[in-house]
Design a protein around this motif. Structure first.
Motif, PDB file in Angstrom:
ATOM      1  N   SER A 112      -7.544   5.133  -9.037  1.00  0.00           N
ATOM      2  CA  SER A 112      -6.341   5.815  -9.526  1.00  0.00           C
ATOM      3  C   SER A 112      -5.836   5.226 -10.836  1.00  0.00           C
ATOM      4  N   ARG A 154       0.836  -1.208   0.000  1.00  0.00           N
ATOM      5  CA  ARG A 154       0.000   0.000   0.000  1.00  0.00           C
ATOM      6  C   ARG A 154       0.863   1.247   0.000  1.00  0.00           C
ATOM      7  N   ASP A 189      -8.303   0.038  -7.823  1.00  0.00           N
ATOM      8  CA  ASP A 189      -8.401   1.403  -7.324  1.00  0.00           C
ATOM      9  C   ASP A 189      -8.703   2.381  -8.461  1.00  0.00           C
ATOM     10  N   GLU A 242       0.813   4.072  -2.905  1.00  0.00           N
ATOM     11  CA  GLU A 242       0.491   5.468  -2.604  1.00  0.00           C
ATOM     12  C   GLU A 242       1.600   6.406  -3.080  1.00  0.00           C
ATOM     13  N   HIS A 243       2.850   5.985  -2.909  1.00  0.00           N
ATOM     14  CA  HIS A 243       3.962   6.849  -3.285  1.00  0.00           C
ATOM     15  C   HIS A 243       4.158   6.929  -4.793  1.00  0.00           C
ATOM     16  N   TYR A 292       1.967   5.426  -7.483  1.00  0.00           N
ATOM     17  CA  TYR A 292       0.902   5.286  -8.479  1.00  0.00           C
ATOM     18  C   TYR A 292      -0.417   5.941  -8.108  1.00  0.00           C
ATOM     19  N   ARG A 293      -0.461   6.671  -6.991  1.00  0.00           N
ATOM     20  CA  ARG A 293      -1.687   7.394  -6.667  1.00  0.00           C
ATOM     21  C   ARG A 293      -1.994   8.423  -7.747  1.00  0.00           C
ATOM     22  N   SER A 294      -0.951   8.975  -8.340  1.00  0.00           N
ATOM     23  CA  SER A 294      -1.096   9.857  -9.503  1.00  0.00           C
ATOM     24  C   SER A 294      -0.037   9.448 -10.528  1.00  0.00           C
TER      25      SER A 294
END
Length: 248
Positions: free
Chosen positions: A97, A13, A95, A17-18, A20-22
Motif C-alpha cells: 500500500s 494494524r 506493505d 488499515e483505516h 493508510y490502506r489507500s
C-alpha cells in the motif's frame, strides 16, 4: 496525561488499515507538500547525507519515505510496543500500500532516481526504536532532518504537554535542519481498535505560535475537510520549516 494512556494497547494494524490502506485526498496533498519542501531544501543545500528522525512514527511510513533520498540513517521513534513491532516488520518488508504514496513522491526526480531500489534502501537506512518523545532532549545526538505527524496533539488533552512535545521535537534537530510536521485541527480525541485515545484541541495559529520560537523559517497551512478520515476534527495543519540557526 500521556503517561496515563495505554499506548501498548494501540492497535497499529487497525490504524494502518483505516488511514493508510489507500491514499486520502488530504494525505496526497500533505505528501506533495513535504516532498517539495525537502526537495527544495536539498537542491539548495547538497552537502552530505542527512540523519533523519520521525518522532512518533506509529503506523505511518510516508514521513520516512519522504526522507529516504536524503538520509543515510532514519530513526523511527515510537513509545508504543505495538507500534514498535509494526514498524520493525514494515522495515523488513513494507506493505505494498505504501507504493501509492511513493507514486506521489516519485513525481520529483530525486525520489524517482531511487525508485527501483527504495525497499532495499529503506531496509538499509531505517532503524526502529521504542522511545518516549519527552526524553529526546536528554539524548546527546541531534538529527539533521525531521518529521512528526499527528503526535504532539494526540498524546493528552493538555495544551502545555502539546507545547512541550513540539519543543522536544524541534530541540532534537540540528540548527538549520528542515522539518515537516502535521497536526489534527480541533481534535476531540480518537478511537483505534475500540480503544479511546485523548487529543488536545489546537488551531493553526496555535501551531504557528508554538513552533515559531525555535524555527528560523516556518510556513503553516490547513488541508483536508472536517471528519474526512474520522469523526471529531475540523481539518489538518501542516507545518514546514527549518530549525532556527541561532537557538540551541
Amino acid at each position: 496525561m500521556n503517561a496515563d494512556v495505554p499506548w501498548d494497547r494501540f492497535d497499529s494494524r487497525a490504524y494502518f488499515e483505516h488511514n493508510y490502506r489507500s491514499v486520502s485526498d488530504a494525505d496526497a496533498e500533505i505528501v506533495s507538500m513535504i516532498r517539495d519542501h525537502f526537495a527544495d531544501h536539498f537542491s539548495r543545500n547538497p552537502d552530505g547525507p542527512a540523519q533523519g528522525i520521525d518522532v512518533g512514527a506509529g503506523a505511518n511510513l510516508y514521513p520516512a519515505l519522504a526522507m529516504l533520498p536524503w538520509c543515510d540513517t532514519i530513526t523511527l521513534l515510537d513509545r508504543s510496543r505495538n507500534n514498535y513491532r509494526f514498524l520493525a516488520r514494515q522495515r523488513t518488508a513494507y506493505d505494498p500500500s505504501w507504493d501509492q504514496f511513493w507514486e506521489i513522491l516519485g513525481r520529483d526526480p530525486a525520489y524517482a532516481a531511487i525508485g527501483h531500489d527504495r525497499r532495499k534502501r529503506f531496509r538499509r537506512v531505517v532503524r526502529v526504536e521504542q522511545y518516549d518523545l519527552f526524553h529526546l532532549p536528554h539524548r546527546p545526538e541531534r538529527w539533521s532532518l525531521g518529521t512528526m505527524f499527528f503526535v504532539a496533539e494526540s498524546l493528552s488533552t493538555s495544551y502545555a504537554r502539546f507545547q512541550h512535545g513540539v519543543e522536544c521535537f524541534l530541540r532534537a534537530l540540528t540548527p538549520g535542519a528542515p522539518f515537516a510536521a502535521a497536526f489534527m485541527e480541533h481534535s476531540q480525541g480518537y478511537e483505534v481498535g475500540g480503544q479511546r485515545f485523548p487529543a488536545c484541541d489546537i488551531s493553526e495559529s496555535q501551531v504557528y505560535e508554538c513552533m515559531a520560537g525555535l524555527s528560523g523559517k516556518l510556513e503553516t497551512c490547513r488541508v483536508g475537510r472536517p471528519n474526512e478520515v474520522r469523526t471529531g476534527y475540523t481539518g489538518m495543519i501542516v507545518a514546514c520549516g527549518h530549525r532556527d540557526m541561532g537557538i540551541s
